[in-house]
Design a protein around this motif. Sequence first.
Motif, PDB file in Angstrom:
ATOM      1  N   LEU A  39      22.924 119.024  39.842  1.00 32.35           N
ATOM      2  CA  LEU A  39      23.298 120.384  39.441  1.00 32.35           C
ATOM      3  C   LEU A  39      24.618 120.378  38.682  1.00 32.35           C
ATOM      4  O   LEU A  39      24.767 121.082  37.672  1.00 32.35           O
ATOM      5  CB  LEU A  39      23.391 121.289  40.668  1.00 32.35           C
ATOM      6  CG  LEU A  39      22.070 121.633  41.366  1.00 32.35           C
ATOM      7  CD1 LEU A  39      22.320 122.476  42.612  1.00 32.35           C
ATOM      8  CD2 LEU A  39      21.122 122.356  40.416  1.00 32.35           C
ATOM      9  N   TYR A  40      25.576 119.572  39.134  1.00 33.75           N
ATOM     10  CA  TYR A  40      26.854 119.503  38.423  1.00 33.75           C
ATOM     11  C   TYR A  40      26.691 118.880  37.036  1.00 33.75           C
ATOM     12  O   TYR A  40      27.380 119.279  36.084  1.00 33.75           O
ATOM     13  CB  TYR A  40      27.887 118.723  39.236  1.00 33.75           C
ATOM     14  CG  TYR A  40      28.595 119.580  40.258  1.00 33.75           C
ATOM     15  CD1 TYR A  40      29.304 120.711  39.871  1.00 33.75           C
ATOM     16  CD2 TYR A  40      28.552 119.274  41.609  1.00 33.75           C
ATOM     17  CE1 TYR A  40      29.947 121.515  40.796  1.00 33.75           C
ATOM     18  CE2 TYR A  40      29.188 120.074  42.552  1.00 33.75           C
ATOM     19  CZ  TYR A  40      29.880 121.185  42.135  1.00 33.75           C
ATOM     20  OH  TYR A  40      30.510 121.983  43.055  1.00 33.75           O
ATOM     21  N   ALA A  41      25.809 117.920  36.906  1.00 34.38           N
ATOM     22  CA  ALA A  41      25.546 117.337  35.580  1.00 34.38           C
ATOM     23  C   ALA A  41      24.994 118.403  34.631  1.00 34.38           C
ATOM     24  O   ALA A  41      25.389 118.481  33.460  1.00 34.38           O
ATOM     25  CB  ALA A  41      24.567 116.170  35.711  1.00 34.38           C
ATOM     26  N   ILE A  42      24.123 119.257  35.154  1.00 31.78           N
ATOM     27  CA  ILE A  42      23.576 120.354  34.341  1.00 31.78           C
ATOM     28  C   ILE A  42      24.669 121.365  34.017  1.00 31.78           C
ATOM     29  O   ILE A  42      24.739 121.880  32.893  1.00 31.78           O
ATOM     30  CB  ILE A  42      22.410 121.040  35.088  1.00 31.78           C
ATOM     31  CG1 ILE A  42      21.244 120.061  35.251  1.00 31.78           C
ATOM     32  CG2 ILE A  42      21.947 122.291  34.346  1.00 31.78           C
ATOM     33  CD1 ILE A  42      20.132 120.578  36.155  1.00 31.78           C
ATOM     34  N   VAL A  43      25.530 121.650  34.988  1.00 37.80           N
ATOM     35  CA  VAL A  43      26.650 122.580  34.778  1.00 37.80           C
ATOM     36  C   VAL A  43      27.513 122.130  33.605  1.00 37.80           C
ATOM     37  O   VAL A  43      27.795 122.907  32.683  1.00 37.80           O
ATOM     38  CB  VAL A  43      27.521 122.691  36.056  1.00 37.80           C
ATOM     39  CG1 VAL A  43      28.868 123.336  35.727  1.00 37.80           C
ATOM     40  CG2 VAL A  43      26.807 123.502  37.122  1.00 37.80           C
ATOM     41  N   PHE A  44      27.931 120.881  33.618  1.00 36.72           N
ATOM     42  CA  PHE A  44      28.827 120.388  32.569  1.00 36.72           C
ATOM     43  C   PHE A  44      28.107 120.280  31.220  1.00 36.72           C
ATOM     44  O   PHE A  44      28.706 120.552  30.174  1.00 36.72           O
ATOM     45  CB  PHE A  44      29.422 119.046  32.968  1.00 36.72           C
ATOM     46  CG  PHE A  44      30.313 119.123  34.175  1.00 36.72           C
ATOM     47  CD1 PHE A  44      31.299 120.094  34.267  1.00 36.72           C
ATOM     48  CD2 PHE A  44      30.161 118.240  35.232  1.00 36.72           C
ATOM     49  CE1 PHE A  44      32.115 120.184  35.386  1.00 36.72           C
ATOM     50  CE2 PHE A  44      30.971 118.311  36.358  1.00 36.72           C
ATOM     51  CZ  PHE A  44      31.953 119.288  36.437  1.00 36.72           C
ATOM     52  N   ALA A  45      26.849 119.889  31.238  1.00 39.77           N
ATOM     53  CA  ALA A  45      26.094 119.787  29.985  1.00 39.77           C
ATOM     54  C   ALA A  45      25.940 121.160  29.333  1.00 39.77           C
ATOM     55  O   ALA A  45      26.051 121.297  28.109  1.00 39.77           O
ATOM     56  CB  ALA A  45      24.721 119.171  30.252  1.00 39.77           C
ATOM     57  N   ALA A  46      25.697 122.186  30.145  1.00 37.81           N
ATOM     58  CA  ALA A  46      25.536 123.546  29.615  1.00 37.81           C
ATOM     59  C   ALA A  46      26.873 124.147  29.173  1.00 37.81           C
ATOM     60  O   ALA A  46      26.941 124.866  28.174  1.00 37.81           O
ATOM     61  CB  ALA A  46      24.886 124.440  30.678  1.00 37.81           C
ATOM     62  N   ARG A  47      27.938 123.838  29.897  1.00 41.01           N
ATOM     63  CA  ARG A  47      29.240 124.446  29.618  1.00 41.01           C
ATOM     64  C   ARG A  47      29.922 123.843  28.406  1.00 41.01           C
ATOM     65  O   ARG A  47      30.632 124.534  27.671  1.00 41.01           O
ATOM     66  CB  ARG A  47      30.154 124.305  30.835  1.00 41.01           C
ATOM     67  CG  ARG A  47      31.510 124.995  30.679  1.00 41.01           C
ATOM     68  CD  ARG A  47      32.275 124.989  31.968  1.00 41.01           C
ATOM     69  NE  ARG A  47      31.497 125.624  33.035  1.00 41.01           N
ATOM     70  CZ  ARG A  47      31.831 125.590  34.329  1.00 41.01           C
ATOM     71  NH1 ARG A  47      32.919 124.941  34.706  1.00 41.01           N
ATOM     72  NH2 ARG A  47      31.076 126.194  35.219  1.00 41.01           N
ATOM     73  N   TYR A  48      29.714 122.558  28.177  1.00 40.87           N
ATOM     74  CA  TYR A  48      30.475 121.876  27.127  1.00 40.87           C
ATOM     75  C   TYR A  48      29.658 121.646  25.854  1.00 40.87           C
ATOM     76  O   TYR A  48      29.839 120.654  25.159  1.00 40.87           O
ATOM     77  CB  TYR A  48      31.004 120.550  27.663  1.00 40.87           C
ATOM     78  CG  TYR A  48      31.927 120.712  28.849  1.00 40.87           C
ATOM     79  CD1 TYR A  48      32.737 121.839  28.980  1.00 40.87           C
ATOM     80  CD2 TYR A  48      31.988 119.759  29.859  1.00 40.87           C
ATOM     81  CE1 TYR A  48      33.578 122.004  30.067  1.00 40.87           C
ATOM     82  CE2 TYR A  48      32.831 119.907  30.955  1.00 40.87           C
ATOM     83  CZ  TYR A  48      33.617 121.036  31.052  1.00 40.87           C
ATOM     84  OH  TYR A  48      34.446 121.195  32.134  1.00 40.87           O
TER      85      TYR A  48
END
Length: 215
Positions: A39-48
């Motif tokens: 989930l955190y990998a998806i968070v950072f991929a979407a945010r950046y």
Amino acid sequence: MNLFRLAGDMTHLLSVVVLLLKIHTIKSCAGISLKTQELYAIVFAARYLDLFVHFMSLYNTIMKLVFLASSFSIVWYMRQHKIVRRTYDKEHDTFRHQFILLPCLVLALLINEKFTFREVMWAFSIYLEAVAILPQLVLLQRTRNIDNLAGHYVFFLGAYRALYILNWIYRYFTEPHFVHWISWIAGIVQTLLYADFFYYYITSWKNNVKLELPA
């Protein structure tokens, strides 16, 4: 930039360092939820998504690259590394994290600062980050076997968001027109999810006993 934000960023970075230290040194991911890491990998991929089209500062760019690289590296280690993946507690890490992805995306489509692809993805990352720790907390409650590094990792991760709330309060009183309701509400929700863990973590530290969460 202010002291609270810098402290929050460094605490966030420290949580990643602690987790990578556990994986690289001990060659173990015991007590760590792969679901939360994904989930955190998806968070950072979407945010950046703006990484290569919007330059804010060298510091900002480096931090983005560090969190992107570290999050995907951790997922790779837990899934592919021949030694680390054997220590993954798949039996207890059963939180159905896919069921929180769609609600966060729908919420981002409905409530965002601007209806563009990047802004919707940014809002999605904020909502998802607020609840990404849930699989990790559930895993710790189920196993009740929390080693020091896993406990420190979760504590620093929660402390980072708490420090960011102080950063927002500071900026609200020092910067004109500083209002970001999406980040504020999601950040408060995220911090509240850690409240129970904080209590048991601090209690165990004060009493010098092993950290255990109630079943």
